[in-house]
Design a protein around this motif. Structure first.
Motif, mmCIF file in Angstrom:
data_model
loop_
_atom_site.group_PDB
_atom_site.id
_atom_site.type_symbol
_atom_site.label_atom_id
_atom_site.label_comp_id
_atom_site.label_asym_id
_atom_site.label_seq_id
_atom_site.Cartn_x
_atom_site.Cartn_y
_atom_site.Cartn_z
ATOM 1 N N ASN A 116 4.576 -9.097 -20.880
ATOM 2 C CA ASN A 116 4.100 -10.344 -20.120
ATOM 3 C C ASN A 116 5.258 -11.098 -19.613
ATOM 4 O O ASN A 116 5.295 -11.533 -18.469
ATOM 5 N N LEU A 117 6.015 -11.348 -20.434
ATOM 6 C CA LEU A 117 7.241 -12.319 -20.339
ATOM 7 C C LEU A 117 8.153 -11.568 -19.083
ATOM 8 O O LEU A 117 8.672 -12.420 -18.336
ATOM 9 N N LYS A 118 8.369 -10.402 -19.117
ATOM 10 C CA LYS A 118 9.301 -9.809 -17.864
ATOM 11 C C LYS A 118 8.457 -9.860 -16.870
ATOM 12 O O LYS A 118 9.335 -10.163 -15.745
ATOM 13 N N LEU A 119 7.227 -9.585 -16.769
ATOM 14 C CA LEU A 119 6.559 -9.695 -15.417
ATOM 15 C C LEU A 119 6.325 -11.194 -14.871
ATOM 16 O O LEU A 119 6.725 -11.529 -13.858
ATOM 17 N N ALA B 124 -6.220 -22.592 -12.312
ATOM 18 C CA ALA B 124 -5.729 -21.837 -13.224
ATOM 19 C C ALA B 124 -6.314 -20.438 -13.264
ATOM 20 O O ALA B 124 -7.588 -20.393 -13.099
ATOM 21 N N VAL B 125 -5.476 -19.503 -13.418
ATOM 22 C CA VAL B 125 -6.114 -18.093 -13.421
ATOM 23 C C VAL B 125 -5.432 -17.323 -14.716
ATOM 24 O O VAL B 125 -4.265 -17.561 -15.026
ATOM 25 N N LEU B 126 -5.961 -16.390 -15.046
ATOM 26 C CA LEU B 126 -5.721 -15.465 -16.265
ATOM 27 C C LEU B 126 -5.629 -14.058 -15.527
ATOM 28 O O LEU B 126 -6.738 -13.775 -15.031
ATOM 29 N N VAL B 127 -4.412 -13.803 -15.428
ATOM 30 C CA VAL B 127 -4.237 -12.028 -14.840
ATOM 31 C C VAL B 127 -4.130 -11.125 -15.985
ATOM 32 O O VAL B 127 -2.960 -10.987 -16.588
ATOM 33 N N GLU B 128 -5.064 -10.161 -16.076
ATOM 34 C CA GLU B 128 -5.082 -9.074 -17.053
ATOM 35 C C GLU B 128 -4.430 -7.878 -15.926
ATOM 36 O O GLU B 128 -5.215 -7.329 -15.376
ATOM 37 N N CYS B 129 -3.019 -7.809 -16.095
ATOM 38 C CA CYS B 129 -2.629 -6.748 -15.283
ATOM 39 C C CYS B 129 -2.929 -5.239 -15.235
ATOM 40 O O CYS B 129 -2.642 -4.617 -14.231
ATOM 41 N N GLY B 130 -3.434 -4.986 -16.478
ATOM 42 C CA GLY B 130 -3.783 -3.709 -16.649
ATOM 43 C C GLY B 130 -4.184 -3.332 -17.993
ATOM 44 O O GLY B 130 -3.939 -4.093 -18.973
ATOM 45 N N VAL C 196 -3.159 5.336 -20.809
ATOM 46 C CA VAL C 196 -1.980 6.037 -20.774
ATOM 47 C C VAL C 196 -0.996 6.009 -19.421
ATOM 48 O O VAL C 196 0.131 5.453 -19.365
ATOM 49 N N THR C 197 -1.896 6.171 -18.395
ATOM 50 C CA THR C 197 -1.513 6.372 -16.955
ATOM 51 C C THR C 197 -1.051 4.938 -16.746
ATOM 52 O O THR C 197 0.024 4.773 -16.000
ATOM 53 N N GLU C 198 -1.819 3.950 -16.886
ATOM 54 C CA GLU C 198 -1.708 2.584 -16.550
ATOM 55 C C GLU C 198 -0.404 2.061 -17.192
ATOM 56 O O GLU C 198 0.157 1.264 -16.674
ATOM 57 N N TYR C 199 -0.559 2.309 -18.661
ATOM 58 C CA TYR C 199 0.715 1.797 -19.451
ATOM 59 C C TYR C 199 1.822 2.127 -18.983
ATOM 60 O O TYR C 199 2.914 1.557 -18.852
ATOM 61 N N ASP C 200 2.051 3.461 -18.494
ATOM 62 C CA ASP C 200 3.180 4.105 -17.849
ATOM 63 C C ASP C 200 3.780 3.084 -16.759
ATOM 64 O O ASP C 200 5.099 3.008 -16.654
ATOM 65 N N LYS C 201 2.710 2.915 -15.867
ATOM 66 C CA LYS C 201 2.980 2.008 -14.741
ATOM 67 C C LYS C 201 3.594 0.668 -15.360
ATOM 68 O O LYS C 201 4.411 0.133 -14.666
ATOM 69 N N LEU C 202 2.924 0.074 -16.290
ATOM 70 C CA LEU C 202 2.937 -1.534 -16.514
ATOM 71 C C LEU C 202 4.433 -1.772 -17.170
ATOM 72 O O LEU C 202 4.904 -2.646 -17.122
ATOM 73 N N LYS C 203 4.907 -0.577 -17.659
ATOM 74 C CA LYS C 203 6.288 -0.537 -18.551
ATOM 75 C C LYS C 203 7.447 -0.537 -17.351
ATOM 76 O O LYS C 203 8.503 -0.456 -17.594
ATOM 77 N N ASP C 204 7.094 0.164 -16.164
ATOM 78 C CA ASP C 204 8.012 0.763 -15.263
ATOM 79 C C ASP C 204 8.624 -0.659 -14.552
ATOM 80 O O ASP C 204 7.745 -1.541 -13.775
ATOM 81 N N ASP C 205 9.823 -0.740 -14.145
ATOM 82 C CA ASP C 205 10.255 -2.151 -13.659
ATOM 83 C C ASP C 205 9.852 -2.072 -12.103
ATOM 84 O O ASP C 205 9.326 -3.240 -11.637
ATOM 85 N N ASN D 164 7.591 -5.175 -10.459
ATOM 86 C CA ASN D 164 7.998 -5.943 -9.474
ATOM 87 C C ASN D 164 6.859 -6.101 -8.439
ATOM 88 O O ASN D 164 6.635 -6.921 -7.679
ATOM 89 N N ALA D 165 6.366 -4.908 -8.027
ATOM 90 C CA ALA D 165 5.238 -4.618 -7.302
ATOM 91 C C ALA D 165 4.084 -5.644 -7.388
ATOM 92 O O ALA D 165 3.522 -6.303 -6.948
ATOM 93 N N MET D 166 3.701 -5.557 -8.876
ATOM 94 C CA MET D 166 2.539 -6.437 -9.428
ATOM 95 C C MET D 166 2.988 -7.884 -9.344
ATOM 96 O O MET D 166 2.347 -8.619 -8.863
ATOM 97 N N ALA D 167 4.306 -8.218 -9.508
ATOM 98 C CA ALA D 167 4.711 -9.612 -9.371
ATOM 99 C C ALA D 167 4.532 -10.128 -7.754
ATOM 100 O O ALA D 167 4.178 -11.166 -7.478
#
Length: 179
Positions: free
Chosen positions: A14-17, A138-144, A149-158, A162-165
């Protein structure tokens, strides 16, 4: 927050994103304020248990009130008991314009990153204290989902972060243009 199967804590991602979103939003000319810039809660000792977590959430609400006419974007990662659920989902506060921003973010993420994402925005209920009691857009974004497993691999990828941000920042610009 949630913990992935490999021990990665949601708060780290969360903090990184959020930092990436902050940089992009600043580059777009928005004045930004981070709730936190390090791995610490808004509570003085950084603990996240019991009443300290409640205090942290209330401190975040106080910060929102301090800035008055602002836009509050809360970044999160979801986790479920099974690995099937996937996709970003945005919850919005009952304040005017929050639904517009939520819809813009949901659409931007679906278009740019998750073309199979059929999730729809949802109003925040009482169980999401900060959103339910929001005094600004105000919004709360649950990014994934960390549990997928497939989504988690993406979520930890820099690059994916950056694309999500970027998708979120673009949506903020679109939502403000629509006003």
């Amino acid at each position: 927050g949630a913990v992935a199967a490999d021990g990665t804590m949601e708060k780290e991602l969360n903090l990184k994103l959020a930092k990436q979103l902050n940089e992009l939003s600043s580059a777009l000319g928005y004045k930004t304020v981070m709730v936190r810039e390090t791995d610490r809660s808004t509570d003085s000792d950084g603990e996240q248990s019991g009443s300290k977590k409640v205090k942290d959430i209330k401190n975040r609400l106080s910060l929102m009130k301090k800035y008055g006419d602002c836009t509050f974007v809360s970044i999160h990662m979801n986790k479920y008991s099974t690995s099937q659920p996937h996709g970003t989902q945005v919850f919005y506060a009952p304040t005017e314009g929050s639904d517009v921003l939520a819809e813009a973010i949901q659409a931007s993420v679906a278009t740019m990153l998750q073309t199979d994402n059929k999730r729809v925005i949802k109003p925040a209920g009482r169980d999401i204290y900060l959103m339910y009691n929001a005094t600004a857009v105000a919004v709360l974004v649950e990014c994934g989902f960390l549990s997928n497993v497939t989504e988690y691999d993406k979520l930890k990828d820099d690059a994916y972060q950056n694309a999500m941000a970027t998708a979120i920042a673009d949506a903020i610009a679109v939502a403000f243009t629509a006003k």
